[in-house]
Design a protein around this motif. Sequence first.
Motif, PDB file in Angstrom:
ATOM      1  N   PRO A 258       0.837  -1.205   0.000  1.00 22.40           N
ATOM      2  CA  PRO A 258       0.000   0.000   0.000  1.00 22.40           C
ATOM      3  C   PRO A 258       0.869   1.252   0.000  1.00 22.40           C
ATOM      4  CG  PRO A 258       0.031  -1.000   2.183  1.00 22.40           C
ATOM      5  CD  PRO A 258       0.780  -1.923   1.270  1.00 22.40           C
ATOM      6  N   ALA A 259       0.367   2.297  -0.657  1.00 25.13           N
ATOM      7  CA  ALA A 259       1.076   3.574  -0.712  1.00 25.13           C
ATOM      8  C   ALA A 259       0.071   4.689  -0.971  1.00 25.13           C
ATOM      9  CB  ALA A 259       2.124   3.546  -1.811  1.00 25.13           C
ATOM     10  N   THR A 260       0.509   5.906  -0.705  1.00 23.84           N
ATOM     11  CA  THR A 260      -0.298   7.084  -0.986  1.00 23.84           C
ATOM     12  C   THR A 260       0.419   7.889  -2.061  1.00 23.84           C
ATOM     13  OG1 THR A 260      -1.073   7.144   1.294  1.00 23.84           O
ATOM     14  CG2 THR A 260      -1.341   9.153   0.013  1.00 23.84           C
ATOM     15  N   CYS A 261      -0.293   8.250  -3.112  1.00 19.61           N
ATOM     16  CA  CYS A 261       0.294   8.989  -4.224  1.00 19.61           C
ATOM     17  C   CYS A 261       0.778  10.364  -3.744  1.00 19.61           C
ATOM     18  CB  CYS A 261      -0.726   9.153  -5.338  1.00 19.61           C
ATOM     19  SG  CYS A 261      -0.119  10.132  -6.747  1.00 19.61           S
ATOM     20  N   ALA A 262       2.019  10.698  -4.060  1.00 19.50           N
ATOM     21  CA  ALA A 262       2.614  11.973  -3.657  1.00 19.50           C
ATOM     22  C   ALA A 262       2.018  13.146  -4.434  1.00 19.50           C
ATOM     23  CB  ALA A 262       4.119  11.929  -3.873  1.00 19.50           C
ATOM     24  N   ASN A 263       1.360  12.869  -5.561  1.00 20.33           N
ATOM     25  CA  ASN A 263       0.799  13.932  -6.384  1.00 20.33           C
ATOM     26  C   ASN A 263      -0.659  14.224  -6.041  1.00 20.33           C
ATOM     27  OD1 ASN A 263       1.032  15.836  -8.548  1.00 20.33           O
ATOM     28  ND2 ASN A 263      -0.170  14.430  -9.818  1.00 20.33           N
ATOM     29  N   CYS A 264      -1.502  13.188  -6.030  1.00 13.83           N
ATOM     30  CA  CYS A 264      -2.945  13.413  -5.845  1.00 13.83           C
ATOM     31  C   CYS A 264      -3.477  12.941  -4.497  1.00 13.83           C
ATOM     32  CB  CYS A 264      -3.731  12.752  -6.969  1.00 13.83           C
ATOM     33  SG  CYS A 264      -3.731  10.941  -6.916  1.00 13.83           S
ATOM     34  N   GLY A 265      -2.673  12.188  -3.722  1.00 12.58           N
ATOM     35  CA  GLY A 265      -3.099  11.721  -2.410  1.00 12.58           C
ATOM     36  C   GLY A 265      -3.944  10.460  -2.434  1.00 12.58           C
ATOM     37  N   LYS A 266      -4.149   9.903  -3.602  1.00 17.22           N
ATOM     38  CA  LYS A 266      -4.968   8.693  -3.754  1.00 17.22           C
ATOM     39  C   LYS A 266      -4.243   7.478  -3.166  1.00 17.22           C
ATOM     40  CE  LYS A 266      -6.442   5.823  -7.622  1.00 17.22           C
ATOM     41  NZ  LYS A 266      -6.535   5.762  -9.080  1.00 17.22           N
ATOM     42  N   GLU A 267      -5.003   6.595  -2.516  1.00 22.90           N
ATOM     43  CA  GLU A 267      -4.445   5.335  -2.012  1.00 22.90           C
ATOM     44  C   GLU A 267      -4.240   4.393  -3.192  1.00 22.90           C
ATOM     45  OE1 GLU A 267      -3.449   4.590   1.136  1.00 22.90           O
ATOM     46  OE2 GLU A 267      -3.887   6.703   1.541  1.00 22.90           O
ATOM     47  N   THR A 268      -3.099   3.740  -3.261  1.00 21.05           N
ATOM     48  CA  THR A 268      -2.766   2.861  -4.374  1.00 21.05           C
ATOM     49  C   THR A 268      -1.908   1.712  -3.869  1.00 21.05           C
ATOM     50  OG1 THR A 268      -1.889   2.820  -6.635  1.00 21.05           O
ATOM     51  CG2 THR A 268      -0.680   4.156  -5.025  1.00 21.05           C
TER      52      THR A 268
ATOM     53  N   VAL B 251       1.760  -0.556  -4.946  1.00 28.89           N
ATOM     54  CA  VAL B 251       2.953  -0.555  -5.788  1.00 28.89           C
ATOM     55  C   VAL B 251       3.713  -1.860  -5.574  1.00 28.89           C
ATOM     56  CG1 VAL B 251       3.186   1.956  -5.920  1.00 28.89           C
ATOM     57  CG2 VAL B 251       4.222   0.726  -4.013  1.00 28.89           C
ATOM     58  N   PRO B 252       4.518  -2.291  -6.567  1.00 33.01           N
ATOM     59  CA  PRO B 252       5.214  -3.584  -6.471  1.00 33.01           C
ATOM     60  C   PRO B 252       6.559  -3.515  -5.720  1.00 33.01           C
ATOM     61  CG  PRO B 252       5.548  -2.660  -8.623  1.00 33.01           C
ATOM     62  CD  PRO B 252       4.613  -1.735  -7.907  1.00 33.01           C
ATOM     63  N   PHE B 253       6.711  -2.535  -4.837  1.00 26.48           N
ATOM     64  CA  PHE B 253       7.921  -2.414  -4.022  1.00 26.48           C
ATOM     65  C   PHE B 253       7.533  -1.822  -2.674  1.00 26.48           C
ATOM     66  CE2 PHE B 253       7.367   1.381  -6.547  1.00 26.48           C
ATOM     67  CZ  PHE B 253       7.500   2.408  -5.628  1.00 26.48           C
ATOM     68  N   GLN B 254       8.363  -2.009  -1.680  1.00 28.24           N
ATOM     69  CA  GLN B 254       8.102  -1.482  -0.347  1.00 28.24           C
ATOM     70  C   GLN B 254       8.545  -0.015  -0.309  1.00 28.24           C
ATOM     71  OE1 GLN B 254       6.854  -3.262   2.610  1.00 28.24           O
ATOM     72  NE2 GLN B 254       6.638  -1.130   3.177  1.00 28.24           N
ATOM     73  N   PRO B 255       7.589   0.926  -0.220  1.00 26.40           N
ATOM     74  CA  PRO B 255       7.983   2.332  -0.154  1.00 26.40           C
ATOM     75  C   PRO B 255       8.783   2.607   1.126  1.00 26.40           C
ATOM     76  CG  PRO B 255       5.645   2.125  -0.660  1.00 26.40           C
ATOM     77  CD  PRO B 255       6.140   0.764  -0.267  1.00 26.40           C
ATOM     78  N   THR B 256       9.872   3.362   0.983  1.00 23.19           N
ATOM     79  CA  THR B 256      10.732   3.653   2.141  1.00 23.19           C
ATOM     80  C   THR B 256      10.549   5.063   2.662  1.00 23.19           C
ATOM     81  OG1 THR B 256      12.524   4.325   0.682  1.00 23.19           O
ATOM     82  CG2 THR B 256      12.490   2.007   1.389  1.00 23.19           C
ATOM     83  N   GLY B 257       9.870   5.919   1.901  1.00 21.20           N
ATOM     84  CA  GLY B 257       9.636   7.289   2.338  1.00 21.20           C
ATOM     85  C   GLY B 257      10.688   8.270   1.855  1.00 21.20           C
ATOM     86  N   ASP B 258      11.785   7.796   1.304  1.00 26.16           N
ATOM     87  CA  ASP B 258      12.836   8.712   0.833  1.00 26.16           C
ATOM     88  C   ASP B 258      12.603   9.202  -0.600  1.00 26.16           C
ATOM     89  OD1 ASP B 258      13.372   6.152  -0.136  1.00 26.16           O
ATOM     90  OD2 ASP B 258      15.538   6.462  -0.180  1.00 26.16           O
ATOM     91  N   ARG B 259      11.635   8.623  -1.289  1.00 27.33           N
ATOM     92  CA  ARG B 259      11.299   9.040  -2.658  1.00 27.33           C
ATOM     93  C   ARG B 259       9.782   9.115  -2.796  1.00 27.33           C
ATOM     94  NH1 ARG B 259      14.824   5.688  -6.978  1.00 27.33           N
ATOM     95  NH2 ARG B 259      16.569   7.120  -6.980  1.00 27.33           N
ATOM     96  N   PRO B 260       9.289   9.978  -3.681  1.00 29.18           N
ATOM     97  CA  PRO B 260       7.838  10.044  -3.878  1.00 29.18           C
ATOM     98  C   PRO B 260       7.327   8.786  -4.586  1.00 29.18           C
ATOM     99  CG  PRO B 260       8.963  11.500  -5.421  1.00 29.18           C
ATOM    100  CD  PRO B 260      10.006  10.955  -4.486  1.00 29.18           C
TER     101      PRO B 260
END
Length: 102
Positions: free
Chosen positions: A65-75, A77-86
């Motif tokens: 699970p992730a939150t889009c950095a542009n529109c804020g939509k829940e989505t 992604v095929p990788f574990q977001p680390t928070g250091d990149r949008p």
Amino acid sequence: MFEDKILTCRDCGAEFTFSASEQEFYAEKGFTNEPGRCPECRAARKAQNRNNGGYNSRPQREMFPATCANCGKETTVPFQPTGDRPVYCRECYQPSTRNSNW
């Protein structure tokens, strides 16, 4: 150079001809083993593998699970977001890749 050979199918036990032209084809491709199955059993095995996902099917990709950095939509992604990149949803990511100079 090559002569027809009679082989026995490992699945059904029927005899089949491994023709000189097939042997030449195998040699050109670098195949070192003779076919172990008759054409009918090979075709049946290919059909079964297609229906069952086959040897080359990928395992189901784990999504995170992730939150889009542009529109804020829940989505997802095929990788574990680390928070250091949008992270972007599909709709926001697609336009950015078309306009990039990569």
